[in-house]
Design a protein around this motif. Sequence first.
Motif, PDB file in Angstrom:
ATOM      1  N   GLY A  48       0.906  -1.167   0.054  1.00 36.06           N
ATOM      2  CA  GLY A  48      -0.103  -0.008  -0.068  1.00 36.06           C
ATOM      3  C   GLY A  48       0.702   1.168  -0.121  1.00 36.06           C
ATOM      4  N   MET A  49       1.956   1.101   0.711  1.00 43.50           N
ATOM      5  CA  MET A  49       2.715   2.234   0.779  1.00 43.50           C
ATOM      6  C   MET A  49       3.719   2.595  -0.679  1.00 43.50           C
ATOM      7  SD  MET A  49       4.723   2.179   4.491  1.00 43.50           S
ATOM      8  CE  MET A  49       3.562   2.468   5.858  1.00 43.50           C
ATOM      9  N   VAL A  50       4.173   1.449  -1.224  1.00 47.25           N
ATOM     10  CA  VAL A  50       4.686   1.633  -2.477  1.00 47.25           C
ATOM     11  C   VAL A  50       3.658   1.869  -3.312  1.00 47.25           C
ATOM     12  CG1 VAL A  50       5.736   0.255  -4.309  1.00 47.25           C
ATOM     13  CG2 VAL A  50       6.175  -0.169  -1.964  1.00 47.25           C
ATOM     14  N   ASN A  51       2.596   1.529  -3.539  1.00 48.95           N
ATOM     15  CA  ASN A  51       1.302   2.023  -4.283  1.00 48.95           C
ATOM     16  C   ASN A  51       1.087   3.498  -4.348  1.00 48.95           C
ATOM     17  OD1 ASN A  51      -0.646   1.699  -6.333  1.00 48.95           O
ATOM     18  ND2 ASN A  51      -2.025   2.040  -4.518  1.00 48.95           N
ATOM     19  N   GLN A  52       1.155   4.132  -2.986  1.00 50.51           N
ATOM     20  CA  GLN A  52       1.023   5.492  -2.650  1.00 50.51           C
ATOM     21  C   GLN A  52       2.191   6.377  -3.471  1.00 50.51           C
ATOM     22  OE1 GLN A  52      -0.655   6.971   0.831  1.00 50.51           O
ATOM     23  NE2 GLN A  52      -1.366   4.858   1.242  1.00 50.51           N
ATOM     24  N   GLY A  53       3.209   6.049  -2.955  1.00 42.70           N
ATOM     25  CA  GLY A  53       4.450   6.778  -3.276  1.00 42.70           C
ATOM     26  C   GLY A  53       4.741   6.774  -4.981  1.00 42.70           C
ATOM     27  N   LEU A  54       4.633   5.538  -5.580  1.00 45.86           N
ATOM     28  CA  LEU A  54       4.851   5.349  -6.956  1.00 45.86           C
ATOM     29  C   LEU A  54       3.740   6.176  -7.777  1.00 45.86           C
ATOM     30  CD1 LEU A  54       6.073   1.620  -7.582  1.00 45.86           C
ATOM     31  CD2 LEU A  54       7.411   3.883  -7.485  1.00 45.86           C
ATOM     32  N   GLY A  55       2.444   6.041  -7.253  1.00 44.57           N
ATOM     33  CA  GLY A  55       1.340   6.900  -7.690  1.00 44.57           C
ATOM     34  C   GLY A  55       1.444   8.218  -7.966  1.00 44.57           C
ATOM     35  N   LEU A  56       2.276   8.952  -6.816  1.00 46.16           N
ATOM     36  CA  LEU A  56       2.456  10.264  -6.901  1.00 46.16           C
ATOM     37  C   LEU A  56       3.803  10.294  -7.826  1.00 46.16           C
ATOM     38  CD1 LEU A  56       2.355  13.183  -6.129  1.00 46.16           C
ATOM     39  CD2 LEU A  56       3.659  12.600  -4.165  1.00 46.16           C
ATOM     40  N   ALA A  57       4.766   9.643  -7.623  1.00 43.25           N
ATOM     41  CA  ALA A  57       5.917   9.777  -8.671  1.00 43.25           C
ATOM     42  C   ALA A  57       5.516   9.690 -10.089  1.00 43.25           C
ATOM     43  CB  ALA A  57       6.978   8.728  -8.228  1.00 43.25           C
TER      44      ALA A  57
END
Length: 182
Positions: A48-57
């Motif tokens: 979930g954290m990876v998804n959020q960070g990569l989503g913004l990036a």
Amino acid sequence: MAVPLAINKGRHRPQNRLLDINHRMTSPTPRTTPAPKSHRVVTRGAAGMVNQGLGLAEALARRLPGLAIEQKNVRLKQPWGTLTPFLRYPALSVLTKDSDPFTAPWPDAIIGVGRQSIAPALACRATNPASTLIQLQRPTAWSSQFDVVIPPVHDHVAKRANVIESIGALHRVTPARLAQEQ
């Protein structure tokens, strides 16, 4: 370059606000450096954290062609991994040996997600003051140390010039990805 983000200024009325990613939000004067060319997404590796960070990036990469994105998974040594975030020690020496290498060349921006990302992000800032720090989720007492903090509304982060609340979690879902899956 300005990226429109939905934020919530009251409890139930989302409004649009522009986040200028070329401006260090904690400084009184606009940033004069060029747009970021590289982003490092730092998490403890939870999906979930990876998804959020990569989503913004990835959203930023769509607006800034050529933006390089690098993902780093980090863990903190004890006692830093379980102590209250108010006592985080901003040094790379607190990372465990199984963390991804966190070394130069330093990125133009770091997108940290979750509490484990706070120490390496602040350590990077100490080493490379030019790095822009973006923190997703609640960084507890460290909000003022980041250029931009994007917590969900339910985290109730104190209102500051560098805080932009999100309604729901940031993610990687786009109209193009949805069309591919049909």
